[in-house]
Write a protein that holds these residues in place. Structure first.
Motif, mmCIF file in Angstrom:
data_model
loop_
_atom_site.group_PDB
_atom_site.id
_atom_site.type_symbol
_atom_site.label_atom_id
_atom_site.label_comp_id
_atom_site.label_asym_id
_atom_site.label_seq_id
_atom_site.Cartn_x
_atom_site.Cartn_y
_atom_site.Cartn_z
ATOM 1 N N UNK A 156 0.953 -1.240 -0.079
ATOM 2 C CA UNK A 156 0.213 -0.048 0.025
ATOM 3 C C UNK A 156 0.657 1.259 0.070
ATOM 4 N N UNK A 157 2.024 1.044 0.703
ATOM 5 C CA UNK A 157 2.900 2.427 0.679
ATOM 6 C C UNK A 157 3.426 2.523 -0.786
ATOM 7 N N UNK A 158 3.926 1.286 -1.357
ATOM 8 C CA UNK A 158 4.346 1.537 -2.709
ATOM 9 C C UNK A 158 3.332 2.309 -3.636
ATOM 10 N N UNK A 159 1.947 1.844 -3.559
ATOM 11 C CA UNK A 159 0.923 2.613 -4.422
ATOM 12 C C UNK A 159 0.753 3.880 -3.898
ATOM 13 N N UNK A 160 0.846 4.025 -2.851
ATOM 14 C CA UNK A 160 0.667 5.634 -2.333
ATOM 15 C C UNK A 160 1.749 6.323 -2.808
ATOM 16 N N UNK A 161 2.805 6.079 -2.833
ATOM 17 C CA UNK A 161 4.142 6.517 -3.024
ATOM 18 C C UNK A 161 3.943 7.048 -4.668
ATOM 19 N N UNK A 162 3.485 6.058 -5.413
ATOM 20 C CA UNK A 162 3.399 6.241 -6.698
ATOM 21 C C UNK A 162 2.427 7.212 -7.071
ATOM 22 N N UNK A 163 1.314 7.175 -6.325
ATOM 23 C CA UNK A 163 0.186 8.316 -6.417
ATOM 24 C C UNK A 163 0.549 9.607 -5.922
ATOM 25 N N UNK A 164 1.363 9.882 -5.082
ATOM 26 C CA UNK A 164 1.836 10.866 -4.713
ATOM 27 C C UNK A 164 2.972 11.723 -5.810
ATOM 28 N N UNK A 165 3.578 10.816 -6.355
ATOM 29 C CA UNK A 165 4.657 11.341 -7.393
ATOM 30 C C UNK A 165 3.988 11.343 -8.778
ATOM 31 N N UNK A 166 2.842 10.784 -9.170
ATOM 32 C CA UNK A 166 2.626 10.451 -10.401
ATOM 33 C C UNK A 166 0.873 10.622 -10.529
ATOM 34 N N UNK A 167 0.459 11.726 -10.555
ATOM 35 C CA UNK A 167 -1.360 12.010 -10.731
ATOM 36 C C UNK A 167 -1.761 10.973 -11.904
ATOM 37 N N UNK A 168 -3.009 10.899 -11.835
ATOM 38 C CA UNK A 168 -3.703 10.340 -12.980
ATOM 39 C C UNK A 168 -3.508 11.125 -14.155
ATOM 40 N N UNK A 169 -2.968 10.609 -15.375
ATOM 41 C CA UNK A 169 -3.000 11.241 -16.587
ATOM 42 C C UNK A 169 -1.338 11.549 -16.899
ATOM 43 N N UNK A 170 -0.778 10.900 -15.931
ATOM 44 C CA UNK A 170 0.832 11.037 -16.217
ATOM 45 C C UNK A 170 1.347 10.217 -17.390
ATOM 46 N N UNK A 171 2.082 10.723 -18.233
ATOM 47 C CA UNK A 171 2.730 9.932 -19.332
ATOM 48 C C UNK A 171 3.361 8.835 -18.635
ATOM 49 N N UNK A 172 3.424 7.588 -19.300
ATOM 50 C CA UNK A 172 4.280 6.566 -19.134
ATOM 51 C C UNK A 172 4.639 5.726 -20.209
ATOM 52 N N UNK A 173 5.444 4.822 -20.002
ATOM 53 C CA UNK A 173 5.961 3.899 -20.689
ATOM 54 C C UNK A 173 5.458 2.410 -19.778
ATOM 55 N N UNK A 174 4.493 1.688 -20.549
ATOM 56 C CA UNK A 174 3.828 0.519 -19.787
ATOM 57 C C UNK A 174 4.358 -0.632 -20.811
ATOM 58 N N UNK A 175 4.768 -1.760 -19.760
ATOM 59 C CA UNK A 175 4.934 -3.071 -20.372
ATOM 60 C C UNK A 175 4.109 -4.086 -19.970
ATOM 61 N N UNK A 176 2.940 -4.397 -20.737
ATOM 62 C CA UNK A 176 1.998 -5.212 -20.240
ATOM 63 C C UNK A 176 2.435 -6.755 -19.983
ATOM 64 N N UNK A 177 3.352 -7.141 -20.683
ATOM 65 C CA UNK A 177 3.779 -8.627 -20.592
ATOM 66 C C UNK A 177 5.166 -8.675 -19.697
ATOM 67 N N UNK A 178 6.292 -8.677 -20.650
ATOM 68 C CA UNK A 178 7.532 -8.508 -19.801
ATOM 69 C C UNK A 178 8.111 -7.128 -20.182
#
Length: 132
Positions: A7-29
């Motif tokens: 939960x702390x990891x998720x909270x830290x992500x949310x604090x640093x990266x609000x919804x709408x943040x541009x990201x590079x995502x890797x769904x598989x590997x």
């Protein structure tokens, strides 16, 4: 890892990266594990949360399932240009699809506009069919 730590990891992500943040995502590997992996340059569409008590995840635009935060990186500035062009291309595609749908509707209504590719068929029902 304990649920509190997740939960702390998720909270830290949310604090640093609000919804709408541009990201590079890797769904598989990740690329370190598979050089031919799928890579999405996109934006987050939800806040991060802990999935079933075992994995911090987030949802991104253009992908239907959540993705582990270990497979999501904030997009570098160079990726923003790619993202902008992808969004422009997507908007242009939607305009073309919309225009095509309107053209089909004109055909359904038997509109004989000059750009029509389907000829209007007129049937004269006032004369009975001749038989031999």
């Amino acid at each position: 890892m304990k649920t509190k730590n997740l939960a702390a990891v998720a909270d830290a992500w949310n604090a640093a990266h609000p919804v709408g943040t541009p990201v590079a995502a890797f769904p598989g590997f990740r690329p370190e594990d598979d050089p031919d992996c799928e890579r999405l340059v996109t934006r987050t569409r939800t806040a991060a949360w802990v999935l079933s008590g075992h994995t911090p995840v987030v949802m991104v635009e253009g992908h239907g399932a959540c993705i582990s935060l270990t497979h999501v990186d904030p997009a570098p500035a160079t990726d923003l240009t790619v993202l902008a062009s992808a969004l422009d291309a997507s908007a242009a595609r939607m305009r073309r699809l919309h225009e095509g749908a309107l053209a089909e509707q004109r055909h359904w209504l038997r509109d004989a506009d000059p750009d029509s590719t389907v000829p209007v068929i007129r049937v004269d029902l006032t004369h009975p069919r001749r038989t031999a």
